[in-house]
Design an enzyme around this catalytic site. Structure first.
Site, PDB file in Angstrom:
ATOM      1  N   CYS A   1      40.200  46.491  36.028  1.00 24.86           N
ATOM      2  CA  CYS A   1      39.580  47.717  36.546  1.00 24.86           C
ATOM      3  C   CYS A   1      40.124  48.045  37.936  1.00 24.86           C
ATOM      4  CB  CYS A   1      38.060  47.605  36.543  1.00 24.86           C
ATOM      5  SG  CYS A   1      37.393  46.154  37.368  1.00 24.86           S
ATOM      6  N   ASN A   2      40.345  47.036  38.755  1.00 22.93           N
ATOM      7  CA  ASN A   2      40.957  47.287  40.066  1.00 22.93           C
ATOM      8  C   ASN A   2      42.414  47.715  39.874  1.00 22.93           C
ATOM      9  OD1 ASN A   2      38.618  46.357  41.379  1.00 22.93           O
ATOM     10  ND2 ASN A   2      39.330  44.250  41.312  1.00 22.93           N
TER      11      ASN A   2
END
Lengths: 342, 342, 342, 342
Positions: C149-150
């Protein structure tokens, strides 16, 4: 004279809160900090907010020389506490923060906690630690049993009313809202930030919360007859604070005056003007308890609301207040700091 | 000896924080509390968390007899502060918490704040209030200008590094995360709980935040040449705390050692072990600043992170620290309380 | 035509988010939900917010008849995922949400994750799941590896800039702020509400975060030479959201135009007007990513900020977007819901 | 067929929530958005989370051609709403979200809201918008008065019990906990993040909250005699959600069965298993209402708890549900999205 203090269970929130408070106490010195599973670590590793303090390294209970200790705080889990306290020197002054010595009747203890009590001798000598109502016994006690944090809040609101006979004893509802630190530093799914923040719910509904044991014991004793309250706790997305909204039948003005009289000389219990409501915002981090009384639009119904910080007045602050009495200190020493707002 | 203290702007957060701190100070007494629009009200009405204190009723500034005051804290809005201080007795000791006397060059003041300065005489005598770096000047100052809370955090992290020449002066990035109380008690839509909680964002991006005036002034002075940092503040859903993540080019170990040397005798600045990161959790409500240094995987890049409480070390705690010096008190008196966690 | 869907790992947050999204998809039907340790329970017991849905009872993976399944989402922990996927039918369409198939080079996988890869055959055929940049490969892929997600957030901000050559490749700083649900439903002390709310801190500083493996792989591939970014994630007291503040050297206007061009036809990536900053508030619960560009006061420095919801666009929304492509559905079906604000 | 929709008061939270919901409705199109003070701005400026939608620019009410509108939502402040609706075309279908048309008796309106009603003609034709209990009237209504969000929650819990005669009508206590978005986007000190987060308190205690007007009207009508409940709302640090904890005298099992029967065919009201408690976490962003019943340890006392999202089921979701009925659409269209958790 400086009192030498030990704290057992220093890696939990009430342990850390004791250290925070005692660090500002002019006549106490922390001599030993025990935390079995974290023995060998520094307090700064376990609680980095205490990094600035010069504290003993965490040790095991068995490593403490209790002959050097003037007073010992036990901030251990329920059940562990009685097992540990049973083995401590019989003359050591102890303030216990667990539930183990709160209930006078061992059968009641077993009913609410599910296991037989294993330190009956100590249980028999324990004094209930609600300072404002057991002050004289606490002064001379060897072992003081800290109250439940919810139990303290409910009692501050209700005890004087039951004692004065100004409310109907058969229709008392206590709708309580508590913050999450009351559940301790334990790894439970419902205590995760993602599960708790932005929402709220009741739990232990219907008369199953263990603090009811304390309410039943104390309220029945005051009334001289069985008293059972309805008690529904709710978990609120905040870290500190208990708000007890109490619904009673009785004349609101008499209710208010009874509470004002009861607390007029108390340093930590503050009555608000009639009709005002307290907030947990305004007691956070402090040892104060705020109480407000409002009349409902329905006659002879009053709403009485009490607010305190569960970790301070509801637990570690109360413990220090009791320790002050047991050691001959001024009751308020180290406890008059203002709440943190915002 | 008890010093008589006045606080102007007592109805804001920094005013309330001053009262919280001073209430525990053994040698200070709050003699006057001014708040123009709330004059006549009690402090308990404006800040119920201070209900337990015996405080003067809020008054207008014009009602204060400054002849009786030993030191005056001005916690007024920017621009108002200079107008008020200009009219105060020329011999009164003052700690100002506004931005009005931070910048030495009136032109810089006007550039960042948009209005000409109207108290140039007082501006000329003001001492910049970053205690650890202006200690001796503050001791003898009449008027001390409290720093910006973001400006304080960034300077604690960067000043020793610039002074020691261990980092590249042309590539300094300061990514700062601040909590909402830094914006004060003002009614702005983006400060509402419903707008702020559960989300976060940058603001004043690209070099427009006013605290850059302080960074430019101080860093250029230390370096002896112009230094401009990149500074991006972010608003985080929390009430207290500033975290300054600083990206510098230089040898991480030298960076660390430089900071350790600079702060080894400072009571409030605490260096973490190399490689550890501070958290705003661990300074809340206290006057401490925690600093950590980590080496990036890329050579000669270090990440230096500082954390403090914007209302305490970043503002009112700093102000009290300075007042202690100005009044001949021990610098740390009333300021050694532990942070509140959780 | 209705596609039959299985979700493995349905008791975690990304599993629940998949159910939320698919429940509104007109052409998908959840046929099997697996959660080894909670097999036998209903989804309503594990996630009461899904109580209104008619869902299969949780089962073990071994109980699923994969011959009936058109597409399988794997929302299992890293390492478990490769062990499970290795044993699934070789023709089953799979979207994996773990880290197991993101890195093309098994040595890189082992370097960042610490264990040798055990499903090299599947790893060799996996397509990297950043939809906007691998759309055509995904359409025909059998196994798609969802991104970190990052990693997704950082890539949306930086990929077009690296590809266009408008920024200096040796001075890229990515200061990222992420909410807590990215850590999943795991019982860790630092994820407790009492530990996390009201404070924030950096973690995995200095180039140790595993998503750097993805950044290195993708950015170096685009640039045709090794590119290493500085990446510092911070944990913020919120449940959903990632904000990536990126500091780059280059002409801000060119940076902005490059991004606008890259995303002008993308349904989910929204460029803000030049100089505006996105907020995680404005993407929560949605599949949108907002990007803003601002010029710093220092020449040739731009700040590029991206915001998305880690559970939706950063994970389960991305997974559904990819599944739509793999099943011949419109890419946006079931994903156009507006963010939830406030 | 696509219905053309206008929203008056589009710059408030209920207005934005209507846009969020309608954006997913297959048969509605937003044709006009009015917000007097923000006329001329785009919705993306006022609510950036709606940036991805193609919406009309905000206009003044006077600029709308109501001849083109099939249904108009009024999300205006109380008092303004009646002034505006009085002037709208007499044949326009309207769903009003304000308090202005909820009370049937103009004297009651004036008692609770402090001003005489100025649109008595419209008030006389308005239908009370609690869909589940006024479904048939709503289908044919021209003007529907959305209920108070607290009033809706309390009624879902209590209406079937009062109707069935299974509880004591003279001893009903409603302890309600509501999130902050119910207070709207108004600039009030107590709604600031710094004032609200991390604490909670009761307000409008003692029977002064305006939603009591609705409770009195509806409960007395059902019972055929005056019924007054005790109602104490509390403000909780969360953005969305209402939890109504209701204390009633009656047989808990009968209470439970009465509610189960009442709601067995309702698409949005979900009864939990006996003894379970709902949470606002599990309804956020959705149109669902969860209800749980528990027996207290004291005989013939039940605790009934209802949870819903104040902005959705308590306001804008309810409004859309009613609009669906008025326009001949399926009642649930656009409203079946799952709650957002975490």
């Amino acid at each position: 004279m400086t009192h030498k203090i030990a704290i057992l269970g220093a890696s939990g929130y009430t342990g850390a809160e004791l250290v925070r408070l005692i660090s500002e106490h002019p006549n106490m010195q922390i001599t030993a900090l025990a935390a079995e599973r974290k023995a060998g670590q520094s307090m700064a590793q376990v609680f980095p907010h205490l990094r600035h303090l010069d504290l003993p390294v965490l040790c095991k209970i068995s490593e403490i020389d209790f002959g050097q200790i003037d007073l010992c705080f036990c901030a251990l889990p329920h059940k562990t506490s009685q097992e540990v306290i049973r083995e401590l020197p019989k003359t050591l002054k102890i303030v216990d923060l667990s539930a183990d010595f709160r209930l006078r009747d061992p059968a009641e203890y077993e009913k609410w906690y599910g296991n037989p009590h294993v330190a009956l001798e100590q249980q028999a000598e324990a004094v209930y630690g609600l300072t404002e109502f057991y002050r004289e016994e606490i002064r001379t006690a060897r072992l003081v049993a800290g109250t439940g944090c919810n139990a303290a809040t409910g009692q501050y609101v209700l005890r004087p009313l039951i004692a004065a006979g100004v409310i109907d004893l058969d229709d008392i509802i206590l709708d309580l809202k508590c913050a999450v630190s009351g559940a301790g530093r334990s790894l439970k799914e419902n205590l995760l930030h993602a599960e708790l923040s932005e929402g709220y719910n009741a739990y232990a509904i219907g008369g199953t919360h263990r603090h009811l044991g304390e309410f039943d014991q104390e309220f029945s004793k005051i009334a001289g007859r069985p008293v059972q309250v309805q008690f529904t706790p709710h978990l609120i997305p905040a870290n500190r604070g208990i708000l007890a909204t109490t619904y009673v039948h009785g004349d609101p003005q008499s209710v208010y005056e009874t509470l004002c009289r009861a607390y007029e000389n108390e340093p930590f219990i503050k009555m608000l003007p009639f009709g005002e409501a307290p907030s947990t915002h305004h007691v956070r981090g402090s040892n104060f308890c705020h109480i407000g009384v409002t009349a409902d639009r329905i006659e002879r119904r009053a709403i009485v609301i009490g607010a305190l910080d569960n970790l301070t007045k509801g637990s570690s602050g109360q413990a220090l207040q009791n320790a002050n009495l047991m050691l001959g200190e001024n009751e308020t020493t180290g406890l008059m700091m203002a709440p943190l707002f915002p």
